[in-house]
Motif scaffolding. Sequence first.
Motif, PDB file in Angstrom:
ATOM      1  N   ALA A 174       1.860  14.110  17.560  1.00 31.74           N
ATOM      2  CA  ALA A 174       2.281  12.704  17.619  1.00 31.74           C
ATOM      3  C   ALA A 174       1.900  11.971  16.336  1.00 31.74           C
ATOM      4  N   ALA A 175       0.701  12.208  15.845  1.00 29.53           N
ATOM      5  CA  ALA A 175       0.258  11.564  14.604  1.00 29.53           C
ATOM      6  C   ALA A 175       1.081  12.056  13.413  1.00 29.53           C
ATOM      7  N   LEU A 176       1.423  13.325  13.418  1.00 32.17           N
ATOM      8  CA  LEU A 176       2.221  13.899  12.336  1.00 32.17           C
ATOM      9  C   LEU A 176       3.619  13.283  12.306  1.00 32.17           C
ATOM     10  N   VAL A 177       4.254  13.198  13.455  1.00 33.85           N
ATOM     11  CA  VAL A 177       5.586  12.599  13.535  1.00 33.85           C
ATOM     12  C   VAL A 177       5.528  11.135  13.090  1.00 33.85           C
ATOM     13  N   ALA A 189       3.755  22.590   2.816  1.00 31.05           N
ATOM     14  CA  ALA A 189       5.196  22.508   2.556  1.00 31.05           C
ATOM     15  C   ALA A 189       5.903  21.529   3.483  1.00 31.05           C
ATOM     16  N   LEU A 190       5.160  20.695   4.181  1.00 31.25           N
ATOM     17  CA  LEU A 190       5.763  19.778   5.151  1.00 31.25           C
ATOM     18  C   LEU A 190       6.816  18.879   4.512  1.00 31.25           C
ATOM     19  N   ALA A 191       6.498  18.271   3.378  1.00 30.42           N
ATOM     20  CA  ALA A 191       7.422  17.316   2.757  1.00 30.42           C
ATOM     21  C   ALA A 191       8.738  17.991   2.380  1.00 30.42           C
ATOM     22  N   SER A 192       8.678  19.144   1.720  1.00 33.43           N
ATOM     23  CA  SER A 192       9.929  19.802   1.317  1.00 33.43           C
ATOM     24  C   SER A 192      10.709  20.285   2.540  1.00 33.43           C
ATOM     25  N   TRP A 193      10.011  20.720   3.571  1.00 32.89           N
ATOM     26  CA  TRP A 193      10.675  21.169   4.800  1.00 32.89           C
ATOM     27  C   TRP A 193      11.402  19.998   5.455  1.00 32.89           C
ATOM     28  N   MET A 194      10.740  18.856   5.537  1.00 30.86           N
ATOM     29  CA  MET A 194      11.356  17.690   6.163  1.00 30.86           C
ATOM     30  C   MET A 194      12.535  17.174   5.346  1.00 30.86           C
ATOM     31  N   PHE A 195      12.397  17.155   4.021  1.00 29.08           N
ATOM     32  CA  PHE A 195      13.504  16.694   3.184  1.00 29.08           C
ATOM     33  C   PHE A 195      14.716  17.602   3.343  1.00 29.08           C
ATOM     34  N   ARG A 196      14.497  18.892   3.470  1.00 32.12           N
ATOM     35  CA  ARG A 196      15.606  19.834   3.672  1.00 32.12           C
ATOM     36  C   ARG A 196      16.281  19.570   5.020  1.00 32.12           C
ATOM     37  N   ILE A 197      15.482  19.296   6.047  1.00 32.62           N
ATOM     38  CA  ILE A 197      16.041  18.999   7.372  1.00 32.62           C
ATOM     39  C   ILE A 197      16.885  17.719   7.315  1.00 32.62           C
ATOM     40  N   VAL A 198      16.368  16.677   6.664  1.00 38.01           N
ATOM     41  CA  VAL A 198      17.108  15.412   6.556  1.00 38.01           C
ATOM     42  C   VAL A 198      18.404  15.634   5.788  1.00 38.01           C
ATOM     43  N   ARG A 199      18.332  16.366   4.679  1.00 35.57           N
ATOM     44  CA  ARG A 199      19.526  16.642   3.878  1.00 35.57           C
ATOM     45  C   ARG A 199      20.576  17.365   4.725  1.00 35.57           C
ATOM     46  N   ASN A 200      20.148  18.347   5.482  1.00 33.88           N
ATOM     47  CA  ASN A 200      21.085  19.084   6.335  1.00 33.88           C
ATOM     48  C   ASN A 200      21.681  18.192   7.410  1.00 33.88           C
ATOM     49  N   GLU A 201      20.897  17.286   7.964  1.00 34.06           N
ATOM     50  CA  GLU A 201      21.420  16.356   8.969  1.00 34.06           C
ATOM     51  C   GLU A 201      22.452  15.416   8.352  1.00 34.06           C
ATOM     52  N   CYS A 202      22.178  14.931   7.154  1.00 30.22           N
ATOM     53  CA  CYS A 202      23.148  14.041   6.485  1.00 30.22           C
ATOM     54  C   CYS A 202      24.438  14.796   6.171  1.00 30.22           C
ATOM     55  N   LEU A 203      24.316  16.048   5.730  1.00 34.53           N
ATOM     56  CA  LEU A 203      25.504  16.866   5.472  1.00 34.53           C
ATOM     57  C   LEU A 203      26.285  17.118   6.758  1.00 34.53           C
ATOM     58  N   ALA A 230       0.832  -1.197   0.000  1.00 30.37           N
ATOM     59  CA  ALA A 230       0.000   0.000   0.000  1.00 30.37           C
ATOM     60  C   ALA A 230       0.868   1.248   0.000  1.00 30.37           C
ATOM     61  N   GLU A 231       0.390   2.253  -0.695  1.00 33.29           N
ATOM     62  CA  GLU A 231       1.130   3.522  -0.755  1.00 33.29           C
ATOM     63  C   GLU A 231       0.966   4.263   0.564  1.00 33.29           C
ATOM     64  N   VAL A 232       2.068   4.734   1.103  1.00 29.19           N
ATOM     65  CA  VAL A 232       2.041   5.494   2.343  1.00 29.19           C
ATOM     66  C   VAL A 232       2.035   6.971   1.959  1.00 29.19           C
ATOM     67  N   ARG A 233       1.070   7.699   2.468  1.00 24.33           N
ATOM     68  CA  ARG A 233       0.910   9.105   2.100  1.00 24.33           C
ATOM     69  C   ARG A 233       1.383  10.007   3.232  1.00 24.33           C
ATOM     70  N   TRP A 234       1.780  11.212   2.847  1.00 19.89           N
ATOM     71  CA  TRP A 234       2.128  12.221   3.839  1.00 19.89           C
ATOM     72  C   TRP A 234       0.868  12.603   4.601  1.00 19.89           C
ATOM     73  N   PRO A 235       1.008  12.997   5.860  1.00 20.39           N
ATOM     74  CA  PRO A 235      -0.163  13.451   6.627  1.00 20.39           C
ATOM     75  C   PRO A 235      -0.836  14.629   5.908  1.00 20.39           C
ATOM     76  N   ASP A 236      -2.171  14.699   6.033  1.00 25.26           N
ATOM     77  CA  ASP A 236      -2.897  15.755   5.321  1.00 25.26           C
ATOM     78  C   ASP A 236      -2.728  17.113   5.991  1.00 25.26           C
ATOM     79  N   GLU A 237      -3.160  18.146   5.273  1.00 29.16           N
ATOM     80  CA  GLU A 237      -2.955  19.524   5.748  1.00 29.16           C
ATOM     81  C   GLU A 237      -3.715  19.829   7.030  1.00 29.16           C
ATOM     82  N   HIS A 238      -4.873  19.180   7.232  1.00 26.36           N
ATOM     83  CA  HIS A 238      -5.641  19.426   8.460  1.00 26.36           C
ATOM     84  C   HIS A 238      -4.848  18.977   9.682  1.00 26.36           C
TER      85      HIS A 238
END
Length: 182
Positions: A24-27, A71-85, A2-10
């Motif tokens: 907690a649900a968002l994390v 913008a949650l997905a792009s924000w999180m990807f930027r955070i992960v990228r910065n952590e890896c760097l 099953a496809e896992v989706r990002w949490p919705d905007e609400h």
Amino acid sequence: MAEVRWPDEHLVTAAQSGDTESIAALVSGAHPHVRRFAYSLCATPEDAEDAAQEALIILYRKIGTLRASGALASWMFRIVRNECLRQLRLMARRSEPVFDEGTVSAEDAAMHRLEAERVAAAIAALPGDQRRVLIMRDVQGYSGRMVADLLGLSTAAMKSRLHRARSAVHDTLQDPMFGGRA
């Protein structure tokens, strides 16, 4: 699967306003995405787990600072990228020779740090398969056979990826647009 989706905007909006159940649900909902992205960027599974965990802690602590709930997905990807760097820089610092402060000028030390940051950025820009091979072989010092075995590759495939990675880093460092020689 099953496809896992990002949490919705609400859910994001509720978490931004401080609702602890929503946070907690968002994390929990963001975890598989953050983890998958960390695995694609970081050199080792351990680094990926650390980066994903740090990113989720930042999400938990700073969700209220996210400006647009979409913008949650792009924000999180930027955070992960910065952590890896950040982990890559720490790894590079641990492998740097220690300079005797009496023999190295402040200017030379600053230039060395700038060059190390350029190398770290060039490595971080590599595709994940090449980055993992390069870091394991050249930074962590694993043998070629061990790198191939750990990544489930033939020795020839590992050598090919290592060669492409080294060439790409060399080309990036030579590019005048990125501070290299003309």
